[in-house]
Structure formats: C-alpha cells, structure tokens
Design a protein around this motif. Sequence first.
Motif, short mmCIF file in Angstrom:
data_model
loop_
_atom_site.label_atom_id
_atom_site.label_comp_id
_atom_site.label_asym_id
_atom_site.label_seq_id
_atom_site.Cartn_x
_atom_site.Cartn_y
_atom_site.Cartn_z
N LEU A 85 0.71 -1.19 -0.05
CA LEU A 85 -0.13 0.24 -0.05
C LEU A 85 0.77 1.31 0.05
O LEU A 85 1.69 1.23 0.85
CB LEU A 85 -0.93 -0.02 1.40
N VAL A 86 0.57 2.23 -0.84
CA VAL A 86 1.17 3.52 -0.82
C VAL A 86 0.13 4.46 -0.71
O VAL A 86 -1.13 4.50 -1.33
CB VAL A 86 1.75 3.83 -2.27
N LEU A 87 0.30 5.48 0.24
CA LEU A 87 -0.58 6.36 0.74
C LEU A 87 -0.29 7.81 -0.05
O LEU A 87 0.59 8.46 0.55
CB LEU A 87 -0.87 6.67 2.02
N PHE A 88 -1.02 8.12 -1.07
CA PHE A 88 -0.41 9.11 -2.08
C PHE A 88 -1.77 10.07 -2.07
O PHE A 88 -2.76 9.67 -2.69
CB PHE A 88 0.09 8.55 -3.42
N LYS A 89 -1.79 11.59 -1.64
CA LYS A 89 -2.51 12.35 -1.48
C LYS A 89 -2.09 13.45 -2.41
O LYS A 89 -1.53 14.40 -1.96
CB LYS A 89 -3.10 12.71 -0.34
N PRO A 90 -2.37 13.49 -3.77
CA PRO A 90 -1.54 14.64 -4.55
C PRO A 90 -2.10 16.07 -4.34
O PRO A 90 -3.40 16.15 -3.72
CB PRO A 90 -1.86 14.26 -5.90
#
Length: 192
Positions: A85-90
């Motif tokens: 899992l990668v938590l990416f909030k651009p």
Amino acid sequence: MTKPVLAALMACAASLCAVSPALAEAPAAAAQGAPECITEAEVVAAQQAWGEGIVAIGRVHGEGGDYVAAARDHIQTHYGYDQGLVLFKPTLAAQEQFRTSFDAALSYFVGGNPSFPEDSGFAIKPWTRVRWMNAGIINDGCTMAVAMGNYFFTPAGGGAEVKVEYTLGYVRDDAGRLRIVVHKSSLPYSEG
C-alpha cells in the motif's frame, strides 16, 4: 521526540550531515539483509531525484516523446506500489483525493485516465525545477523516514514558483533503495 532520534539529529547537525563512506555503503548493506537506518542524506538525495524526474517527464512531453513511459518509470523508481500500500494524496486532487494504486498515481502525473477526469497531468505542466525546503526529517526505528516541509515548483513558462506543502514517508526496497510509501501534498492555507 525520542532520545535516539534527538541524538541522531544532533549528531547529524554537528557533522553538517556529511556523507561518509559508511553512508555510501548503506543501500548495499541493506540489500544484503543488514538493518541499516535510513539517513537524512539519503532522503535529501531521494527528494532531489524525485524532483528531477518530475521535470524530466514534462521535458519528454514537450519534446513529443513517450511521457507516459517516463512517468511509469518515475513511479516505479520512486514509489513502493510494488511493495504494498502507498498512501498518496496529491496536491491538485479534489474528487479522488487518495491515489493508492499505480494507475491512479500515473493518471495524476500525466492525465488521460477517464476514471480520474479531474487529472490534467501535474508533471506535464511542465516544470523546470523543484526546490526542497525540509522543515525536518525523522527516523524513529530505522525502517521508515518521514520528511515534511515545502517544495517549490518553477513553471516552464515563467512566473513565480508554486509553493506546495508535503509529507513524505520512505522505506527501503529489497535492493536497499528508498521508496515513497506516504506522499501527502497540498497548497498552503489561504483565507477567502
């Protein structure tokens, strides 16, 4: 802040975070299974490489090259989607704020995915430079480092830098390279 983190930060500050031969060997040692702590110098180098990758994607796009392939390479190099899992909030995502899949991240950087109609391609804007200003980097436990601060994107067409706030979490992959597993960025608060 824990005593080991404070001691590491003080030692780093005392030595001006110089890269030692031991630091240069850290990724190789990690790849061999030795538990090496992620260093501040490694995080700074990973940030620099990430920024250069964003600029390169825009340059490839401007030259009519395969910018989607450049963005795929960038994500595969800098993010840990193949690890879990990668938590990416651009920064510029409002409707689909969280990009936990490779394809969702790719859409943010280059656009063109009908599942993410708000994406116009952040990396193909293009930018000519990404400048980092870390507020701090911590590593409590050696297996993950977290950096927070501002990064500044210089538009290719001129104009003022765009200031963006970030929090990035890094882990080592099996080869000992740093990979982003948490990436949260946003424009600074503005009244009105």
